[in-house]
Design a protein around this motif. Structure first.
Motif, PDB file in Angstrom:
ATOM      1  N   THR A 105       0.868  -1.186   0.000  1.00 36.43           N
ATOM      2  CA  THR A 105       0.000   0.000   0.000  1.00 36.43           C
ATOM      3  C   THR A 105       0.896   1.224   0.000  1.00 36.43           C
ATOM      4  O   THR A 105       1.916   1.264   0.699  1.00 36.43           O
ATOM      5  CB  THR A 105      -0.883   0.009   1.268  1.00 36.43           C
ATOM      6  OG1 THR A 105      -1.794  -1.096   1.203  1.00 36.43           O
ATOM      7  CG2 THR A 105      -1.687   1.309   1.390  1.00 36.43           C
ATOM      8  N   LEU A 106       0.542   2.236  -0.818  1.00 39.18           N
ATOM      9  CA  LEU A 106       1.250   3.515  -0.759  1.00 39.18           C
ATOM     10  C   LEU A 106       0.479   4.407   0.207  1.00 39.18           C
ATOM     11  O   LEU A 106      -0.728   4.593   0.045  1.00 39.18           O
ATOM     12  CB  LEU A 106       1.299   4.172  -2.146  1.00 39.18           C
ATOM     13  CG  LEU A 106       1.816   5.615  -2.199  1.00 39.18           C
ATOM     14  CD1 LEU A 106       3.268   5.709  -1.727  1.00 39.18           C
ATOM     15  CD2 LEU A 106       1.686   6.186  -3.623  1.00 39.18           C
ATOM     16  N   LEU A 107       1.165   4.925   1.222  1.00 36.06           N
ATOM     17  CA  LEU A 107       0.536   5.824   2.193  1.00 36.06           C
ATOM     18  C   LEU A 107       1.048   7.243   1.964  1.00 36.06           C
ATOM     19  O   LEU A 107       2.263   7.475   1.934  1.00 36.06           O
ATOM     20  CB  LEU A 107       0.862   5.399   3.632  1.00 36.06           C
ATOM     21  CG  LEU A 107       0.298   6.288   4.734  1.00 36.06           C
ATOM     22  CD1 LEU A 107      -1.234   6.296   4.728  1.00 36.06           C
ATOM     23  CD2 LEU A 107       0.809   5.842   6.115  1.00 36.06           C
ATOM     24  N   ILE A 108       0.104   8.170   1.769  1.00 35.55           N
ATOM     25  CA  ILE A 108       0.466   9.590   1.630  1.00 35.55           C
ATOM     26  C   ILE A 108      -0.067  10.296   2.878  1.00 35.55           C
ATOM     27  O   ILE A 108      -1.276  10.416   3.077  1.00 35.55           O
ATOM     28  CB  ILE A 108      -0.105  10.184   0.333  1.00 35.55           C
ATOM     29  CG1 ILE A 108       0.467   9.396  -0.866  1.00 35.55           C
ATOM     30  CG2 ILE A 108       0.242  11.677   0.206  1.00 35.55           C
ATOM     31  CD1 ILE A 108      -0.123   9.727  -2.213  1.00 35.55           C
ATOM     32  N   ALA A 109       0.873  10.665   3.771  1.00 33.69           N
ATOM     33  CA  ALA A 109       0.528  11.254   5.073  1.00 33.69           C
ATOM     34  C   ALA A 109       0.667  12.760   4.990  1.00 33.69           C
ATOM     35  O   ALA A 109       1.710  13.277   4.557  1.00 33.69           O
ATOM     36  CB  ALA A 109       1.443  10.692   6.152  1.00 33.69           C
ATOM     37  N   ILE A 110      -0.400  13.464   5.377  1.00 30.39           N
ATOM     38  CA  ILE A 110      -0.446  14.916   5.211  1.00 30.39           C
ATOM     39  C   ILE A 110      -0.571  15.570   6.592  1.00 30.39           C
ATOM     40  O   ILE A 110      -1.437  15.199   7.399  1.00 30.39           O
ATOM     41  CB  ILE A 110      -1.650  15.329   4.338  1.00 30.39           C
ATOM     42  CG1 ILE A 110      -1.626  14.544   3.006  1.00 30.39           C
ATOM     43  CG2 ILE A 110      -1.633  16.831   4.052  1.00 30.39           C
ATOM     44  CD1 ILE A 110      -2.836  14.760   2.121  1.00 30.39           C
ATOM     45  N   SER A 111       0.308  16.529   6.879  1.00 32.96           N
ATOM     46  CA  SER A 111       0.305  17.177   8.193  1.00 32.96           C
ATOM     47  C   SER A 111       1.040  18.501   8.122  1.00 32.96           C
ATOM     48  O   SER A 111       2.226  18.522   7.757  1.00 32.96           O
ATOM     49  CB  SER A 111       1.010  16.274   9.229  1.00 32.96           C
ATOM     50  OG  SER A 111       1.192  16.952  10.459  1.00 32.96           O
ATOM     51  N   ARG A 112       0.357  19.582   8.468  1.00 30.39           N
ATOM     52  CA  ARG A 112       1.020  20.888   8.451  1.00 30.39           C
ATOM     53  C   ARG A 112       2.253  20.836   9.347  1.00 30.39           C
ATOM     54  O   ARG A 112       3.343  21.168   8.934  1.00 30.39           O
ATOM     55  CB  ARG A 112       0.073  21.994   8.930  1.00 30.39           C
ATOM     56  CG  ARG A 112       0.730  23.321   9.234  1.00 30.39           C
ATOM     57  CD  ARG A 112      -0.241  24.389   9.681  1.00 30.39           C
ATOM     58  NE  ARG A 112      -0.908  24.060  10.922  1.00 30.39           N
ATOM     59  CZ  ARG A 112      -1.830  24.846  11.513  1.00 30.39           C
ATOM     60  NH1 ARG A 112      -2.195  25.985  10.922  1.00 30.39           N
ATOM     61  NH2 ARG A 112      -2.398  24.500  12.655  1.00 30.39           N
ATOM     62  N   SER A 113       2.072  20.398  10.590  1.00 29.57           N
ATOM     63  CA  SER A 113       3.144  20.441  11.596  1.00 29.57           C
ATOM     64  C   SER A 113       4.152  19.313  11.430  1.00 29.57           C
ATOM     65  O   SER A 113       5.298  19.414  11.839  1.00 29.57           O
ATOM     66  CB  SER A 113       2.530  20.340  12.992  1.00 29.57           C
ATOM     67  OG  SER A 113       1.863  19.072  13.109  1.00 29.57           O
ATOM     68  N   GLY A 114       3.693  18.159  10.909  1.00 27.87           N
ATOM     69  CA  GLY A 114       4.565  16.984  10.871  1.00 27.87           C
ATOM     70  C   GLY A 114       4.766  16.372  12.250  1.00 27.87           C
ATOM     71  O   GLY A 114       5.613  15.491  12.425  1.00 27.87           O
ATOM     72  N   SER A 115       3.959  16.832  13.220  1.00 32.45           N
ATOM     73  CA  SER A 115       4.142  16.368  14.612  1.00 32.45           C
ATOM     74  C   SER A 115       2.876  15.807  15.247  1.00 32.45           C
ATOM     75  O   SER A 115       2.945  15.287  16.359  1.00 32.45           O
ATOM     76  CB  SER A 115       4.604  17.540  15.488  1.00 32.45           C
ATOM     77  OG  SER A 115       5.796  18.070  14.996  1.00 32.45           O
ATOM     78  N   THR A 116       1.730  15.906  14.591  1.00 31.48           N
ATOM     79  CA  THR A 116       0.475  15.430  15.194  1.00 31.48           C
ATOM     80  C   THR A 116       0.614  13.968  15.603  1.00 31.48           C
ATOM     81  O   THR A 116       0.977  13.119  14.779  1.00 31.48           O
ATOM     82  CB  THR A 116      -0.677  15.617  14.200  1.00 31.48           C
ATOM     83  OG1 THR A 116      -0.822  17.020  13.960  1.00 31.48           O
ATOM     84  CG2 THR A 116      -1.977  15.061  14.740  1.00 31.48           C
ATOM     85  N   THR A 117       0.285  13.693  16.867  1.00 34.26           N
ATOM     86  CA  THR A 117       0.579  12.369  17.416  1.00 34.26           C
ATOM     87  C   THR A 117      -0.067  11.243  16.632  1.00 34.26           C
ATOM     88  O   THR A 117       0.603  10.271  16.247  1.00 34.26           O
ATOM     89  CB  THR A 117       0.116  12.300  18.884  1.00 34.26           C
ATOM     90  OG1 THR A 117       0.774  13.328  19.625  1.00 34.26           O
ATOM     91  CG2 THR A 117       0.458  10.949  19.496  1.00 34.26           C
TER      92      THR A 117
END
Ligand code: F1P
Length: 349
Positions: free
Chosen positions: A95-107
Motif C-alpha cells: 500500500t502507498l501511504l500519503i501522510a499529510i500534516s502541516r506540523s509533521g508532529s500530530t501524534t
C-alpha cells in the motif's frame, strides 16, 4: 497586533505558497514519479482535522486521475482501527501511504505512520510544511512547503499549499502532463480571485443576521467543502455542516431558514443537478452562494480556463476570507480559535 491580522495576511499571501508547492513538485519529480508508478494494492491518504479533509479531497482526485482505488482515513483510525482499511494478509501488494500534516508532529499521524512502517506495509510520502519533524524524518519521500507555514491555528495558507501539492502529485501519477503544466497559472488566478471577491466575502462575513452555514460539495470537491466548513466552525464558532450536494435534500434541508447560507462548490459536469439544489434552498428562504469556474448564476467565478482537475484550490480563498470577516465581526480572534492549539500532541497514544 489587532485580532486576526496573522490569519488575514496568511490568506492574502497564500498564492506564493502555491507557487512553492509547484516548485517542490518539480524538484522532486523523478523520485516522486518512480514511487507513484509502482504497483500498489491501494493508495491511502491520511491526516487529522483539516489534513484529513485534505486527504478526502486528494484521494478522490488521485482516483479520478489514475483510475486506481484511493481512499482517505483519519490518522487516528489508521492507528487504532487499521483492519477497517488495510488487508490482513501480508502477501498482498504493498500500500502507498500519503501522510499529510502541516506540523509533521500530530501524534495520531506520526504514530499511524510508525505502525504502517513497522508492519512493512509499503512506502510513505509526506506532504507537510515543516522539516525536522517526526513525519518527514520517517517518510520515504517528503514534500515540504515551508512557505505554507503560518502563525495562526486554523489552517489556510498551509492547507492550500499542501492541497496544490496533492493536486500536482495526482496529475503526475495519472501522467496528465498538460494539466500538470497548467498548474503554473494557479497563483496568478488566485491573486485575482482574492482581490475581486474580498468585498463579497466581507459583506457576507459581516452579516451577523446569518446564523448557520452549510457547505455543499461533491466528488473531488467534497473534502474541500469539509475544510471550508471547518474554517467557519474554528474561526467563528458558528453552527455549520458539510454535505454532498444531493444528500442535503435528505433531511438536513429541514434546517434552512432566512438566516441560513448554503454555499455550493459547483462542478462543471454536474452543475445542472447541483444548482437545482441551490434553487430549492433559495425557494425555502435560504441565502445561497455559488462558486464555479464559470456559471451564469455563480457569485464567484474563477474563469481560470483550467481543467476541473486542477483548480480545486480556487474554491478556498473566498470562503476562508468569509470566515475571517465573520470572526472579526463577532469580536473573536481567528488567529487563536476557541479551545484549539496548532498541533494536537497526545501523551496517551
Ligand atoms: C492537524 C490539526 C489541524 C487543526 C488544528 C489542530 O494538524 O488537527 O487540522 O486545524 O490546527 O491540528 P496537522 O497534523 O495538519 O499539523
Amino acid at each position: 497586533m489587532q485580532p486576526g491580522y496573522q490569519t488575514h495576511q496568511e490568506i492574502l499571501t497564500q498564492p506564493e505558497a502555491w507557487q512553492q508547492a509547484l516548485d517542490i513538485l518539480e524538484g522532486n519529480r523523478r523520485d516522486l514519479t518512480s514511487l507513484l508508478l509502482s504497483n500498489y494494492d491501494q493508495v491511502l491518504f491520511t491526516g487529522c482535522g483539516s489534513t484529513y479533509y485534505l486527504s478526502l479531497a486528494a484521494a478522490a482526485l488521485y482516483q479520478v486521475c489514475t483510475g486506481q482505488i484511493a481512499r482517505a482515513i483519519p490518522a487516528g483510525e489508521l492507528l487504532l482501527n487499521k483492519n477497517t482499511i488495510l488487508s490482513r494478509s501480508s502477501d498482498k501488494k504493498p500500500t502507498l501511504l500519503i501522510a499529510i500534516s502541516r506540523s509533521g508532529s500530530t501524534t495520531e499521524t506520526v504514530r499511524a505512520v510508525e505502525q504502517f512502517k513497522a508492519e512493512n506495509r509499503g512506502p510513505v510520502i509526506a506532504i507537510t510544511n515543516y522539516d525536522h519533524r517526526p513525519l518527514p524524518q520517517m517518510a520515504d519521500l517528503s514534500l515540504i512547503i515551508d512557505k505554507g507555514q503560518e502563525a495562526s491555528v486554523a489552517q489556510t495558507r498551509s492547507f492550500a499549499s499542501m492541497y496544490v501539492t496533492a493536486t500536482g502529485l495526482s496529475l503526475l501519477a495519472g501522467n496528465l502532463e498538460k494539466e500538470h503544466q497548467s498548474l503554473r497559472r494557479l497563483p496568478e488566478v488566485g491573486y485575482q480571485i482574492i482581490s475581486r471577491y474580498a468585498p463579497l466575502a466581507k459583506e457576507i462575513g459581516e452579516n451577523l443576521e446569518l446564523d448557520r452555514f452549510y457547505f455543499l460539495g461533491s466528488g473531488i470537491r467534497y473534502g474541500l467543502a469539509c475544510e471550508a466548513n471547518l474554517k467557519m466552525k474554528e474561526m467563528t464558532l458558528t453552527h455549520s455542516e458539510p454535505f454532498h450536494f444531493l444528500e442535503f435534500r435528505h433531511g438536513p434541508m429541514s434546517m434552512v431558514n432566512p438566516q441560513t447560507v448554503i454555499v455550493g462548490l459547483v462542478s462543471e459536469a454536474n452543475a445542472h443537478h447541483e444548482s437545482a439544489v441551490l434553487h430549492e434552498m433559495r425557494a425555502l428562504g435560504g441565502r445561497t452562494l455559488m462558486l464555479a469556474e464559470s456559471h451564469p448564476e455563480a457569485e464567484i467565478q474563477f474563469n481560470s480556463g483550467l481543467s476541473e482537475l486542477t483548480y480545486g484550490v480556487l474554491y478556498l480563498p473566498v470562503l476562508q476570507l468569509t470566515a475571517y470577516y465573520r470572526s472579526i465581526a463577532k469580536g473573536l480572534n481567528p488567529d487563536r480559535p476557541n479551545n484549539l492549539s496548532a498541533v494536537v500532541e497526545l501523551e496517551s497514544l
